[in-house]
Each structure stands twice: as C-alpha cells, then as structure tokens.
Design an enzyme around this catalytic site. Structure first.
Site, mmCIF file in Angstrom:
data_model
loop_
_atom_site.group_PDB
_atom_site.id
_atom_site.type_symbol
_atom_site.label_atom_id
_atom_site.label_comp_id
_atom_site.label_asym_id
_atom_site.label_seq_id
_atom_site.Cartn_x
_atom_site.Cartn_y
_atom_site.Cartn_z
ATOM 1 N N LYS A 125 0.830 -1.214 0.000
ATOM 2 C CA LYS A 125 0.000 0.000 0.000
ATOM 3 C C LYS A 125 0.864 1.264 0.000
ATOM 4 O O LYS A 125 0.603 2.194 -0.758
ATOM 5 C CB LYS A 125 -0.943 0.025 1.221
ATOM 6 C CG LYS A 125 -1.919 -1.137 1.259
ATOM 7 C CD LYS A 125 -2.930 -0.996 2.390
ATOM 8 C CE LYS A 125 -2.341 -1.121 3.782
ATOM 9 N NZ LYS A 125 -1.870 -2.477 4.137
ATOM 10 N N ARG B 215 -9.559 0.778 9.236
ATOM 11 C CA ARG B 215 -9.146 -0.592 9.518
ATOM 12 C C ARG B 215 -10.151 -1.337 10.391
ATOM 13 O O ARG B 215 -9.931 -2.506 10.683
ATOM 14 C CB ARG B 215 -7.810 -0.558 10.247
ATOM 15 C CG ARG B 215 -6.612 -1.035 9.403
ATOM 16 C CD ARG B 215 -5.400 -0.845 10.279
ATOM 17 N NE ARG B 215 -4.220 -1.563 9.926
ATOM 18 C CZ ARG B 215 -3.167 -1.027 9.326
ATOM 19 N NH1 ARG B 215 -3.190 0.211 8.892
ATOM 20 N NH2 ARG B 215 -2.080 -1.746 9.160
ATOM 21 N N ARG C 5 11.247 -6.330 3.856
ATOM 22 C CA ARG C 5 11.186 -4.904 4.202
ATOM 23 C C ARG C 5 11.838 -4.652 5.560
ATOM 24 O O ARG C 5 12.502 -3.642 5.772
ATOM 25 C CB ARG C 5 9.718 -4.462 4.220
ATOM 26 C CG ARG C 5 9.498 -3.008 4.577
ATOM 27 C CD ARG C 5 8.051 -2.608 4.422
ATOM 28 N NE ARG C 5 7.211 -3.092 5.510
ATOM 29 C CZ ARG C 5 5.875 -3.012 5.535
ATOM 30 N NH1 ARG C 5 5.231 -2.482 4.522
ATOM 31 N NH2 ARG C 5 5.187 -3.465 6.557
ATOM 32 N N ARG D 280 11.499 -0.787 11.100
ATOM 33 C CA ARG D 280 10.234 -0.914 11.832
ATOM 34 C C ARG D 280 10.274 -2.128 12.750
ATOM 35 O O ARG D 280 10.474 -3.253 12.297
ATOM 36 C CB ARG D 280 9.071 -1.071 10.843
ATOM 37 C CG ARG D 280 8.633 0.216 10.225
ATOM 38 C CD ARG D 280 7.517 0.006 9.236
ATOM 39 N NE ARG D 280 6.335 -0.630 9.797
ATOM 40 C CZ ARG D 280 5.191 -0.749 9.159
ATOM 41 N NH1 ARG D 280 5.075 -0.280 7.940
ATOM 42 N NH2 ARG D 280 4.161 -1.333 9.728
ATOM 43 N N ARG E 17 -0.290 -9.534 13.030
ATOM 44 C CA ARG E 17 -0.850 -8.435 12.228
ATOM 45 C C ARG E 17 -1.748 -8.983 11.123
ATOM 46 O O ARG E 17 -2.790 -8.415 10.818
ATOM 47 C CB ARG E 17 0.284 -7.581 11.644
ATOM 48 C CG ARG E 17 0.942 -6.694 12.709
ATOM 49 C CD ARG E 17 2.303 -6.200 12.284
ATOM 50 N NE ARG E 17 2.248 -5.326 11.126
ATOM 51 C CZ ARG E 17 3.291 -5.082 10.332
ATOM 52 N NH1 ARG E 17 4.468 -5.645 10.581
ATOM 53 N NH2 ARG E 17 3.165 -4.281 9.303
#
Ligand code: AMP
Length: 191
Positions: A14, A89, A128, A134, A146
């Site tokens: 996204k 969300r 990533r 992160r 998640r």
C-alpha cells in the site's frame, strides 16, 4: 475530491503504491501507520499511547486513529484528493469516516483492495524489515499477529464499501509497475 481508500493486508504494498499514485494523480497521501510512527519517534504523548495499544501487532484504538483523521481533514480541506493508506481498519472507523467526510461535503470515491496471499505478504514484510527499521516488521510472530488482526478486524471493512458499490479488487501480486498499472486502470475506469 478523489478520495481513495487503499486497502489490503499488511505488506500488500500500500505504501509503495500510494507514493506512486500520489505523484501521478497529484493528490495527497495519508498513512495512519506512518503518522503514528512519527509520533512514536518524537516521543509525544500520542506516540506513547499508540505504542502501548499496538504492542505485539495489535491495532491502535479507533479513538486515537479517528483523532488523527479529523485533524488531517481539517488541515487539508481544499486538497484535490487523498489516498488513505491503512485507514479505515475497523468498521467503527469506516462509519465515523463516512460521517466526517459528509460533514465537509465529500465522500469516499473508491476502495482499491490489493489482493495478496499470506505467504507473499509475510515474505515481503520480512524483506522490508531488513531495511525499514520498523520494530513490527522484525518478528515473525508479530507479523503473523498483524495478518490475523487484519482478517479478524479489518477484512470486514471491505463489505462496508461493497454495499456502497465502491469496492474494487486489484491483483497485488507481480512487479511494482504491474500492480501500479492495474491500480491506475481501476481509477481511470471511474472517470
Ligand atoms: P501500517 O503502517 O499501515 O502497517 O500500520 C502499522 C501499525 O499502525 C498497525 O499494525 C496498527 O497497529 C497501527 N495502525 C495504522 N493504521 C491504523 C488504523 N487505521 N487503525 C488502527 N491501528 C492502525
């Protein structure tokens, strides 16, 4: 306003796609996850509260996130459009968002939902995580949480937009450019 809800599981791409769409269509990009991370890095009260709520891959509270959206809409009333990345969300967020937009005389134009299998998103997040810095991209357990949170709390948001005939599924597997072309085709088909 061209208000795009960019939807899909964590790791669907996204953020990457939103950056490209922002440039092509000259609209703004709001990532609620990014705003929260900035607040956490600044050590603000909001950031501290969010960090507590999100522990282990959970969502931040609707109240906290809706506060961010409300502020953003106030500040960007005259924007030509916004890509909402990672928001709404939950169902209460989607409902509150509808009311907020109505108040300022606009609405969601379309939800573009990136369709990506679990194994692919897990792999993408782990990759990533090597460079993103992160914390929530580092542990397999948090990543799996998640994805589970997405299925349990977030996936229903798609039905909300399906009922309004605003839902468009987009194949999210392929190269960045291939996926981008599919998103653009879905947007251009609206005009
Ligand atoms: P993201 O950058 O979209 O992957 O978001 C990172 C994390 O921020 C998520 O796992 C949630 O804990 C939190 N977050 C971002 N957006 C929202 C939202 N709309 N509602 C609740 N929590 C959110």
């Amino acid at each position: 306003m061209l208000n795009i809800v960019l939807f899909g599981p964590p790791g669907a791409g996204k953020g990457t796609q939103a950056e490209k769409l922002q440039q092509k269509y000259g609209i703004l990009h709001l990532s609620t996850g990014e705003v929260i991370r900035q607040e956490m890095n600044r050590g603000s009260e909001l950031g501290r509260l969010a960090a507590q709520q999100m522990e282990g891959g959970k969502l931040a509270s609707d109240e906290l996130v809706l506060g961010i959206i409300e502020n953003y809409l106030q500040e960007h009333r005259t924007a030509p459009g916004v890509i909402f990345d990672g928001f709404p969300r939950t169902l209460p967020q989607a409902e509150a968002f509808d009311s907020m937009l109505k108040k300022i005389g606009t609405q969601v134009t379309v939800m573009l939902a990136l369709d990506v299998p679990d194994e692919v998103v897990t792999e993408r997040i782990l990759t990533r995580g090597k460079t993103s810095g992160r914390a929530d991209d580092q542990s397999l357990e948090t990543i799996q949480n998640r994805i589970a949170v997405y299925k349990k709390q977030t996936a229903v948001v798609a039905d909300f937009y399906k009922k309004q005939d605003k839902f468009r599924a987009v194949n999210g597997v392929g190269t960045i450019d291939e996926i981008f072309d599919r998103l653009c085709a879905a947007i251009d088909a609206l005009r």
